[in-house]
Scaffold this motif. Structure first.
Motif, PDB file in Angstrom:
ATOM      1  N   MET B   1       0.828  -1.208   0.000  1.00  0.00           N
ATOM      2  CA  MET B   1       0.000   0.000   0.000  1.00  0.00           C
ATOM      3  C   MET B   1       0.854   1.246   0.000  1.00  0.00           C
ATOM      4  O   MET B   1       0.431   2.315  -0.346  1.00  0.00           O
ATOM      5  N   ALA B   2       2.135   1.121   0.389  1.00  0.00           N
ATOM      6  CA  ALA B   2       2.988   2.303   0.438  1.00  0.00           C
ATOM      7  C   ALA B   2       3.645   2.579  -0.908  1.00  0.00           C
ATOM      8  O   ALA B   2       4.149   3.655  -1.130  1.00  0.00           O
ATOM      9  N   SER B   3       3.614   1.634  -1.807  1.00  0.00           N
ATOM     10  CA  SER B   3       4.329   1.796  -3.064  1.00  0.00           C
ATOM     11  C   SER B   3       3.662   2.834  -3.956  1.00  0.00           C
ATOM     12  O   SER B   3       4.325   3.543  -4.688  1.00  0.00           O
ATOM     13  N   THR B   4       2.364   2.929  -3.889  1.00  0.00           N
ATOM     14  CA  THR B   4       1.666   3.866  -4.767  1.00  0.00           C
ATOM     15  C   THR B   4       1.336   5.153  -4.029  1.00  0.00           C
ATOM     16  O   THR B   4       0.279   5.729  -4.203  1.00  0.00           O
ATOM     17  N   ALA B   5       2.232   5.591  -3.175  1.00  0.00           N
ATOM     18  CA  ALA B   5       1.977   6.821  -2.444  1.00  0.00           C
ATOM     19  C   ALA B   5       2.110   8.029  -3.361  1.00  0.00           C
ATOM     20  O   ALA B   5       2.520   7.911  -4.507  1.00  0.00           O
ATOM     21  N   GLY B   6       1.753   9.180  -2.848  1.00  0.00           N
ATOM     22  CA  GLY B   6       1.835  10.395  -3.647  1.00  0.00           C
ATOM     23  C   GLY B   6       0.478  11.044  -3.800  1.00  0.00           C
ATOM     24  O   GLY B   6       0.355  12.243  -3.703  1.00  0.00           O
ATOM     25  N   ARG B   7      -0.556  10.257  -4.015  1.00  0.00           N
ATOM     26  CA  ARG B   7      -1.915  10.770  -4.085  1.00  0.00           C
ATOM     27  C   ARG B   7      -2.828   9.930  -3.199  1.00  0.00           C
ATOM     28  O   ARG B   7      -3.626   9.155  -3.670  1.00  0.00           O
ATOM     29  N   LEU B  14      -5.618  -0.620  -6.347  1.00  0.00           N
ATOM     30  CA  LEU B  14      -4.892  -1.675  -7.027  1.00  0.00           C
ATOM     31  C   LEU B  14      -4.845  -1.340  -8.506  1.00  0.00           C
ATOM     32  O   LEU B  14      -5.609  -0.501  -8.985  1.00  0.00           O
ATOM     33  N   PRO B  15      -3.958  -2.007  -9.247  1.00  0.00           N
ATOM     34  CA  PRO B  15      -3.999  -1.818 -10.703  1.00  0.00           C
ATOM     35  C   PRO B  15      -5.357  -2.239 -11.255  1.00  0.00           C
ATOM     36  O   PRO B  15      -6.040  -3.084 -10.672  1.00  0.00           O
ATOM     37  N   PRO B  16      -5.744  -1.626 -12.358  1.00  0.00           N
ATOM     38  CA  PRO B  16      -7.105  -1.821 -12.884  1.00  0.00           C
ATOM     39  C   PRO B  16      -7.462  -3.296 -13.073  1.00  0.00           C
ATOM     40  O   PRO B  16      -8.588  -3.697 -12.788  1.00  0.00           O
ATOM     41  N   ILE B  20     -10.723  -4.982 -11.561  1.00  0.00           N
ATOM     42  CA  ILE B  20     -11.752  -5.571 -12.418  1.00  0.00           C
ATOM     43  C   ILE B  20     -12.068  -6.994 -11.979  1.00  0.00           C
ATOM     44  O   ILE B  20     -13.234  -7.379 -11.837  1.00  0.00           O
ATOM     45  N   LEU B  21     -11.008  -7.765 -11.724  1.00  0.00           N
ATOM     46  CA  LEU B  21     -11.236  -9.154 -11.317  1.00  0.00           C
ATOM     47  C   LEU B  21     -11.936  -9.231  -9.961  1.00  0.00           C
ATOM     48  O   LEU B  21     -12.817 -10.081  -9.758  1.00  0.00           O
ATOM     49  N   ASP B  22     -11.556  -8.340  -9.052  1.00  0.00           N
ATOM     50  CA  ASP B  22     -12.225  -8.336  -7.752  1.00  0.00           C
ATOM     51  C   ASP B  22     -13.713  -8.030  -7.912  1.00  0.00           C
ATOM     52  O   ASP B  22     -14.572  -8.697  -7.331  1.00  0.00           O
ATOM     53  N   ALA B  23     -13.991  -7.000  -8.688  1.00  0.00           N
ATOM     54  CA  ALA B  23     -15.393  -6.615  -8.879  1.00  0.00           C
ATOM     55  C   ALA B  23     -16.168  -7.723  -9.572  1.00  0.00           C
ATOM     56  O   ALA B  23     -17.304  -8.035  -9.205  1.00  0.00           O
ATOM     57  N   ALA B  24     -15.534  -8.323 -10.580  1.00  0.00           N
ATOM     58  CA  ALA B  24     -16.214  -9.399 -11.305  1.00  0.00           C
ATOM     59  C   ALA B  24     -16.506 -10.557 -10.369  1.00  0.00           C
ATOM     60  O   ALA B  24     -17.604 -11.125 -10.384  1.00  0.00           O
ATOM     61  N   GLU B  25     -15.529 -10.905  -9.544  1.00  0.00           N
ATOM     62  CA  GLU B  25     -15.721 -12.018  -8.616  1.00  0.00           C
ATOM     63  C   GLU B  25     -16.925 -11.770  -7.727  1.00  0.00           C
ATOM     64  O   GLU B  25     -17.801 -12.625  -7.576  1.00  0.00           O
ATOM     65  N   GLU B  26     -16.980 -10.572  -7.171  1.00  0.00           N
ATOM     66  CA  GLU B  26     -18.066 -10.270  -6.259  1.00  0.00           C
ATOM     67  C   GLU B  26     -19.419 -10.306  -6.960  1.00  0.00           C
ATOM     68  O   GLU B  26     -20.383 -10.896  -6.458  1.00  0.00           O
ATOM     69  N   LEU B  27     -19.466  -9.701  -8.136  1.00  0.00           N
ATOM     70  CA  LEU B  27     -20.750  -9.610  -8.832  1.00  0.00           C
ATOM     71  C   LEU B  27     -21.182 -10.960  -9.399  1.00  0.00           C
ATOM     72  O   LEU B  27     -22.350 -11.340  -9.294  1.00  0.00           O
ATOM     73  N   ILE B  41     -19.756  -4.236 -13.950  1.00  0.00           N
ATOM     74  CA  ILE B  41     -18.431  -4.583 -13.434  1.00  0.00           C
ATOM     75  C   ILE B  41     -17.533  -3.354 -13.441  1.00  0.00           C
ATOM     76  O   ILE B  41     -16.808  -3.076 -12.483  1.00  0.00           O
ATOM     77  N   ALA B  42     -17.588  -2.607 -14.532  1.00  0.00           N
ATOM     78  CA  ALA B  42     -16.753  -1.416 -14.644  1.00  0.00           C
ATOM     79  C   ALA B  42     -17.065  -0.431 -13.524  1.00  0.00           C
ATOM     80  O   ALA B  42     -16.154   0.109 -12.889  1.00  0.00           O
ATOM     81  N   GLU B  43     -18.334  -0.232 -13.261  1.00  0.00           N
ATOM     82  CA  GLU B  43     -18.697   0.723 -12.216  1.00  0.00           C
ATOM     83  C   GLU B  43     -18.199   0.261 -10.849  1.00  0.00           C
ATOM     84  O   GLU B  43     -17.657   1.054 -10.087  1.00  0.00           O
ATOM     85  N   LYS B  44     -18.395  -1.015 -10.561  1.00  0.00           N
ATOM     86  CA  LYS B  44     -17.946  -1.518  -9.250  1.00  0.00           C
ATOM     87  C   LYS B  44     -16.432  -1.457  -9.138  1.00  0.00           C
ATOM     88  O   LYS B  44     -15.897  -1.280  -8.039  1.00  0.00           O
ATOM     89  N   ALA B  45     -15.730  -1.602 -10.252  1.00  0.00           N
ATOM     90  CA  ALA B  45     -14.272  -1.548 -10.232  1.00  0.00           C
ATOM     91  C   ALA B  45     -13.752  -0.118 -10.335  1.00  0.00           C
ATOM     92  O   ALA B  45     -12.541   0.092 -10.446  1.00  0.00           O
ATOM     93  N   ALA B  46     -14.661   0.851 -10.323  1.00  0.00           N
ATOM     94  CA  ALA B  46     -14.276   2.257 -10.437  1.00  0.00           C
ATOM     95  C   ALA B  46     -13.451   2.502 -11.690  1.00  0.00           C
ATOM     96  O   ALA B  46     -12.441   3.195 -11.663  1.00  0.00           O
TER      97      ALA B  46
END
Lengths: 208, 208
Positions: B1-7, B14-16, B20-27, B41-46
């Motif tokens: 979680m510290a690697s993508t610091a800055g914003r 996480l990377p897209p 996407i896979l997380d959102a797809a799994e859940e849905l 899926i796209a909406e849930k994956a932001a």
DNA sequence: TCCATGCGATACCGTTCGGTATCGTCAGAG
DNA sequence: CTCTGACGATACCGAACGGTATCGCATGGA
């Protein structure tokens, strides 16, 4: 193919409602519920979409009606097995297992319609789901009663074991993970009944 | 979680592809495959539909990828159980049963993803189906090996029985026909192992 | 004979879905 | 700094679907 329209002396045609249900049964079983369009059902039933909507308010209602028919067929098979071995609950249980085992090859491509429909209709408020759950509950009740009649010391547990095995045999046949599932199923159910037989009271009259 | 610091204005993203896979799994798990649109899926994956199609050629490929992940998770659980009881195949079998039994409440609404997907994808050429069948075959092979390790006289039959019961417990939980399915499942698998074991220790039937 | 009714055919509507095209932006590598 | 490539946003396309409206026809009862 539409050129044969208008001939009144075709093959003794069933009334449209029956043809629709027959076509729906065949398509739902082989293709799944959501993959079959109302248009496809109409074509297979040699009628039109409009005719379908004249007999069924929505597609969901048609699906529920189909489920009801499948459940009724299943119950009829259950009744037939019971009448085939009156007063012999052990043979009735084995007959039920044989009915499932013999049906396995027929559902090897697509699985049990109840299991499949449950997966295809995640909406609990769908009319067909209530039919399914009601049917499954009824079937379990009957099986528990059968195990009790057979004198098994824990009818609920025995019924659960038999139910698990029957359902599992169907899904395992569908995904092809177990070969000779029918033979194995018969041996397993036989083992379940035999295992509890030592506690069986030989002098037990049939329930009227 | 510290690697993508800055914003850090947002949650550590996480990377897209992972999102996407997380959102797809859940849905997919909660709603079913065909009921979930790529847009959802796209909406849930932001993210957006376009991003999904940048990582997966088609929706079917995404479904297959999800199946692969579920299968891998399952295999990992199997491995964990094996390592938990090294050299004790009987405890490994019971551990596997416990893993399924403990997972039953989580799938009480929607069932096993493999069973459901099989019902939702009647097309045998679907990429996800090959993943499923491969996984099931692999699992059966491992279970037969486990039963053989445990010295059961008929490993294929024992594995079939265990498989039937595990699958059946899941569908029966889904349709709500059997209560306390987890407890019943554990008792049944225990009985299976004990029964085959006593058949090994002595040639006479042991259960009384 | 006439009319109501069920049925087949067709055209249509609104929506959803899988998938594509395009463009602006932003981060990192050189 | 500049170039490159991934990303987000949006608009769009063609197809399929559930469901509706309408019309013509055949049939059967009064």
């Amino acid at each position: 193919m539409a050129s044969t329209a208008g001939r009144p002396s075709r093959v003794a045609k069933l009334p449209p409602r029956e043809r629709i249900l027959d076509a729906a049964e065949e398509l739902f079983q082989s293709e799944g519920i959501r993959r079959v369009s109302v248009q496809a059902i109409a074509e297979k039933a040699a009628t039109t979409k409009m005719a379908i909507y004249r007999h069924f308010e929505t597609k969901d209602v048609l699906v529920a009606e189909w489920m009801r028919i499948v459940a009724a067929d299943y119950q009829a098979a259950f009744d037939r097995v019971r009448m085939e071995y009156p007063g012999r609950p052990r043979e009735q249980i084995m007959g039920l297992a044989r009915f499932i085992a013999e049906g396995l090859p027929a559902i090897s491509h697509r699985g049990c319609p109840f299991i499949n429909s449950l997966a295809e209709l995640p909406d609990r408020s769908h009319p067909a789901r209530q039919v399914i759950e009601e049917h499954k509950a009824h079937q379990t009740r009957r099986l528990v009663g059968l195990c009790a009649e057979a004198g098994l010391p824990d009818p609920e547990q025995a019924a659960a074991e038999i139910t698990f095995v029957l359902e599992g045999a169907q899904v395992s046949t569908q995904n092809g993970s177990i070969d000779r599932a029918g033979d194995r199923l018969m041996r397993i159910v036989e083992g379940i009944v035999d295992r509890h037989r030592s506690a069986l009271d030989a002098s037990r009259p049939a329930v009227g």
